[in-house]
Design a protein around this motif. Structure first.
Motif, mmCIF file in Angstrom:
data_model
loop_
_atom_site.group_PDB
_atom_site.id
_atom_site.type_symbol
_atom_site.label_atom_id
_atom_site.label_comp_id
_atom_site.label_asym_id
_atom_site.label_seq_id
_atom_site.Cartn_x
_atom_site.Cartn_y
_atom_site.Cartn_z
ATOM 1 N N GLU A 14 40.165 72.541 7.122
ATOM 2 C CA GLU A 14 39.393 71.447 5.927
ATOM 3 C C GLU A 14 39.746 70.228 6.904
ATOM 4 N N ARG A 28 36.580 75.973 -1.117
ATOM 5 C CA ARG A 28 37.754 76.480 -0.908
ATOM 6 C C ARG A 28 37.454 77.762 -1.563
ATOM 7 N N GLU A 32 39.075 80.825 -1.630
ATOM 8 C CA GLU A 32 40.152 81.757 -2.666
ATOM 9 C C GLU A 32 39.409 82.799 -3.623
ATOM 10 N N TYR A 55 36.488 79.313 9.178
ATOM 11 C CA TYR A 55 36.714 78.470 7.824
ATOM 12 C C TYR A 55 37.025 80.245 6.888
ATOM 13 N N TRP A 59 40.300 83.389 4.962
ATOM 14 C CA TRP A 59 40.723 83.953 3.649
ATOM 15 C C TRP A 59 40.475 85.295 4.042
#
Ligand SMILES: C[S@@+](CC[C@H](N)C(=O)[O-])C[C@H]1O[C@@H](n2cnc3c(N)ncnc32)[C@H](O)[C@@H]1O
Length: 189
Positions: A14, A28, A32, A55, A59
């Motif tokens: 980030e 973000r 999630e 990025y 996740w």
């Protein structure tokens, strides 16, 4: 709870993506959501179209690993693939991520199924083509997430209309991040 090493790497990435203008990463909150979705549906075999710096991949791969699965992530920019590999390594995810450098359509054509989860997040003009290329390889109840259906609504309108006309998907927009079309593959009886 998120794995500590992955969480730390997400924080580092980030900081990096805040310094460049070509990351185009999901926010973000969307990360999630994707993480929770994969954990909830138990997906094991994931494909990401559009790696960028890794990025969203962090996740996704973290959740797939929790489910005992792996991720194939695709980008045509070798410089980004290389950078993403370093972040996957830093997050301890190398063993469950296969970073492919190439044109998304070519890589998708070469994949065999079953695929349980797809993040469709590369060139927006090809979203329909990419779903066409994976549709027959998707498992029943696989989730396909297509990013930017709110912030790039004009460019994604044809895709959204197209996928909602198909009777082998149930599709709705989730207003998270930049707007994500969540399309669930279902067996037509
Ligand atoms: C929106 S970014 C992906 C962001 C990433 N999913 C994230 O949230 O961190 C789109 C990426 O798709 C890649 N891309 C664009 N067209 C492509 C193509 N035809 N084949 C493969 N990758 C492509 C770009 O290089 C760029 O890194």
């Amino acid at each position: 709870m998120m794995n500590e090493r992955v969480a730390r790497t997400i924080g580092e990435l980030e900081q990096f993506i805040a310094t460049v203008d070509d990351a185009l990463a999901i926010p973000r909150q969307a990360g999630e959501f994707v993480h929770a979705l994969i954990l909830g549906c138990g997906a094991k075999h994931g494909v990401e179209i559009g790696t960028s710096y890794g990025y969203s991949g962090l996740w996704i791969a973290s959740a797939l690993r929790e489910n005992g699965g792996t991720l194939i992530t695709i980008d045509h920019d070798p410089r980004k693939s290389e950078a993403a590999r370093k972040y996957f390594d830093s997050g301890g995810l190398t063993a469950c991520v296969d970073v492919r450098t190439g044109r998304a359509a070519d890589v998708l054509e070469s994949l065999s199924g079953p695929i349980d989860f797809v993040l469709n997040d590369a060139d927006k003009e090809s979203c329909i083509r990419y779903v066409e290329l994976v549709a027959e390889k998707l498992s029943d109840r696989a989730a396909v997430l297509t990013d930017n259906t709110i912030d790039l609504a004009d460019r994604l309108a044809e895709f959204v209309a197209w996928i909602r006309r198909r009777d082998d998907f149930y599709s709705t927009t989730v207003p998270v991040g930049n707007g994500m079309e969540l399309s669930i593959k279902r067996t037509v009886r």
